[in-house]
Enzyme design. Structure first.
Site, mmCIF file in Angstrom:
data_model
loop_
_atom_site.group_PDB
_atom_site.id
_atom_site.type_symbol
_atom_site.label_atom_id
_atom_site.label_comp_id
_atom_site.label_asym_id
_atom_site.label_seq_id
_atom_site.Cartn_x
_atom_site.Cartn_y
_atom_site.Cartn_z
ATOM 1 N N HIS A 6 5.142 42.762 75.327
ATOM 2 C CA HIS A 6 5.166 44.215 75.578
ATOM 3 C C HIS A 6 5.163 44.510 77.084
ATOM 4 O O HIS A 6 4.250 45.153 77.608
ATOM 5 C CB HIS A 6 3.975 44.916 74.899
ATOM 6 C CG HIS A 6 4.208 46.401 74.719
ATOM 7 N ND1 HIS A 6 3.711 47.125 73.661
ATOM 8 C CD2 HIS A 6 4.900 47.297 75.474
ATOM 9 C CE1 HIS A 6 4.074 48.396 73.771
ATOM 10 N NE2 HIS A 6 4.796 48.522 74.877
ATOM 11 N N ARG A 20 9.098 49.876 69.328
ATOM 12 C CA ARG A 20 7.730 49.637 68.868
ATOM 13 C C ARG A 20 7.765 48.593 67.753
ATOM 14 O O ARG A 20 8.758 48.491 67.016
ATOM 15 C CB ARG A 20 7.115 50.924 68.306
ATOM 16 C CG ARG A 20 6.716 51.933 69.350
ATOM 17 C CD ARG A 20 5.417 51.566 70.058
ATOM 18 N NE ARG A 20 5.003 52.588 71.010
ATOM 19 C CZ ARG A 20 5.258 52.571 72.328
ATOM 20 N NH1 ARG A 20 5.922 51.569 72.865
ATOM 21 N NH2 ARG A 20 4.844 53.552 73.105
HETATM 22 N N1 NAP Z 1 8.558 48.105 75.268
HETATM 23 C C1 NAP Z 1 8.127 48.894 76.226
HETATM 24 O O1 NAP Z 1 7.557 48.436 77.216
HETATM 25 C C2 NAP Z 1 8.363 50.381 76.137
HETATM 26 C C3 NAP Z 1 8.175 51.161 77.285
HETATM 27 C C4 NAP Z 1 8.448 52.512 77.213
HETATM 28 C C5 NAP Z 1 8.891 53.079 76.037
HETATM 29 N N2 NAP Z 1 9.059 52.299 74.926
HETATM 30 C C6 NAP Z 1 9.529 52.906 73.675
HETATM 31 O O2 NAP Z 1 10.797 53.522 73.898
HETATM 32 C C7 NAP Z 1 10.822 54.745 73.159
HETATM 33 C C8 NAP Z 1 11.915 55.660 73.678
HETATM 34 O O3 NAP Z 1 11.544 56.217 74.925
HETATM 35 P P1 NAP Z 1 12.407 57.370 75.615
HETATM 36 O O4 NAP Z 1 11.659 57.774 76.835
HETATM 37 O O5 NAP Z 1 13.832 56.958 75.789
HETATM 38 O O6 NAP Z 1 12.343 58.521 74.483
HETATM 39 P P2 NAP Z 1 13.147 59.886 74.408
HETATM 40 O O7 NAP Z 1 13.661 60.280 75.752
HETATM 41 O O8 NAP Z 1 12.296 60.826 73.659
HETATM 42 O O9 NAP Z 1 14.450 59.515 73.536
HETATM 43 C C9 NAP Z 1 14.363 59.231 72.183
HETATM 44 C C10 NAP Z 1 15.787 59.071 71.607
HETATM 45 O O10 NAP Z 1 15.676 58.629 70.248
HETATM 46 C C11 NAP Z 1 16.446 59.488 69.433
HETATM 47 N N3 NAP Z 1 15.840 59.607 68.104
HETATM 48 C C12 NAP Z 1 14.562 59.933 67.781
HETATM 49 N N4 NAP Z 1 14.406 59.959 66.448
HETATM 50 C C13 NAP Z 1 15.605 59.655 65.921
HETATM 51 C C14 NAP Z 1 16.082 59.539 64.590
HETATM 52 N N5 NAP Z 1 15.290 59.750 63.531
HETATM 53 N N6 NAP Z 1 17.377 59.214 64.407
HETATM 54 C C15 NAP Z 1 18.204 59.012 65.460
HETATM 55 N N7 NAP Z 1 17.800 59.101 66.753
HETATM 56 C C16 NAP Z 1 16.521 59.417 66.973
HETATM 57 C C17 NAP Z 1 16.458 60.815 70.152
HETATM 58 O O11 NAP Z 1 17.542 61.604 69.689
HETATM 59 P P3 NAP Z 1 17.853 63.074 70.327
HETATM 60 O O12 NAP Z 1 18.265 62.801 71.757
HETATM 61 O O13 NAP Z 1 18.954 63.586 69.515
HETATM 62 O O14 NAP Z 1 16.571 63.844 70.248
HETATM 63 C C18 NAP Z 1 16.576 60.359 71.614
HETATM 64 O O15 NAP Z 1 17.921 60.118 71.936
HETATM 65 C C19 NAP Z 1 9.406 55.268 73.289
HETATM 66 O O16 NAP Z 1 9.090 56.181 72.265
HETATM 67 C C20 NAP Z 1 8.582 54.000 73.196
HETATM 68 O O17 NAP Z 1 8.231 53.752 71.864
HETATM 69 C C21 NAP Z 1 8.799 50.970 74.959
#
Ligand code: NAP
Length: 309
Positions: free
Chosen positions: A272, A224
């Protein structure tokens, strides 16, 4: 069951046929034509205005139109007792894998330098290290980060990831928690941001992080815009601490026409698009969650509002 739809970015458009096909039993109502608000049990939203969700008195489920939920949690009036479920869609995961591997390969193979050389009509053979000597560090090893890590491992890169809890992923070095952050950064040549935007991660791509990377590292932000301290990136690029940046997300979107990032020779801007929601495939996941609601079952992709993701 009645599903209310709101998107700050787009109208119902392609969502309507996709949702109707995936869940013919559900009645769809798009804002502002919501009819009797008391009848609405579920809402499918992208960046709802503060108070919009709170106006639905019998709401039982909030569904995000994207993988992130930061656009919902920022609403101070959102009903706290209603579960929030994020979008997990294999199509979206594949898109992110394509985006991240493409950008990592571009940086690894020195494509930005060859572009600049071509502009100057310079013939100079620059040789990248072998992939196994290129250290990729992924912030976040969740749905998207783990899939990108696996694809980069398959390409032969030296891959590590940082998450809150330790992970066991084939050939991926796991760093977990604050205590391991510095060691993770110290071994990272290309840093990929795929963590959710939370109070703990806002501004994580800032000077303190850049200074702990090896000199000349590169950064890819597909998380983000709020993760990036924009002035810190410009300073790190100017000093050479960071060599190249690839940015897909921004604090202000669309990126303002006069923003310094547009013309920066060492920044690649994409609008994005790393993993856009595809209504056709997303509708399947949404229908599955509405069926869980009807059956009184729990939701595997329910987020923890206290953690922020
Ligand atoms: N650019 C784009 O088009 C696009 C599209 C989709 C998503 N995104 C972004 O990508 C993000 C991730 O998506 P996802 O589906 O992979 O999410 P997810 O499955 O919820 O995974 C989040 C990961 O981040 C880790 N994390 C969260 N807070 C943390 C912290 N404070 N310190 C260290 N690690 C932390 C989590 O650790 P744990 O495993 O230990 O809980 C997990 O491994 C979304 O939230 C969104 O903002 C961007």
């Amino acid at each position: 069951m009645i599903l209310a739809f709101y998107s700050a970015n787009r109208g119902l458009g392609a969502w309507e046929p996709a949702l109707r096909q995936a869940m013919p039993e559900v009645e769809l109502r798009a804002a502002p034509d919501l009819g009797d608000l008391e009848e609405i049990e579920a809402a499918l939203v992208w960046r709802p205005p503060p108070g919009w969700l709170a106006a639905l008195p019998n709401l039982k489920l909030i569904l995000s139109q994207g993988a992130g939920v930061d656009h919902i949690l920022t609403d101070p009036l959102r009903p706290r007792h209603v579960p929030i479920v994020r979008l997990v869609d294999p199509y979206m995961t594949r898109s992110m894998v394509e985006y991240v591997t493409f950008q990592v390969l571009r940086l690894h193979l020195k494509e930005p330098e060859f572009r600049r050389q071509q502009q100057d009509h310079v013939w100079r053979q620059l040789v990248p290290p072998s992939a196994r000597d290129r250290r990729i560090g992924i912030l976040g090893l969740g749905e998207l980060g783990a899939a990108c890590a696996a694809a980069l491992v398959a390409l032969g890169f030296d891959v590590a990831g940082w998450s809150r809890s330790p992970k066991q992923l084939p050939c991926v070095t796991s760093f977990a928690g604050e205590a391991a952050f510095d060691a993770f950064l110290a071994r990272t040549d290309i840093l990929v941001c795929l963590i959710p935007l939370t109070a703990a991660t806002r501004g994580i791509l800032g000077r303190a992080t850049f200074d702990r990377l090896p000199r000349g590292a590169s950064v890819i932000n597909a998380g983000r815009g709020g993760h990036l301290a924009e002035a810190d990136l410009l300073a790190a690029l100017a000093s050479g601490q960071i060599a190249e940046a690839v940015l897909d997300v921004f604090e202000t979107e669309p990126l303002p026409a006069d923003h310094a990032f547009w013309d920066h020779p060492r920044i690649v801007v994409t609008p994005h698009v790393a993993a856009l929601t595809n209504p056709v495939t997303a509708a399947e996941a949404i229908a599955a969650n509405l069926r869980r609601l009807a059956a009184g079952e729990d939701f595997p992709d329910r987020i923890d509002p206290d953690a922020g993701y």
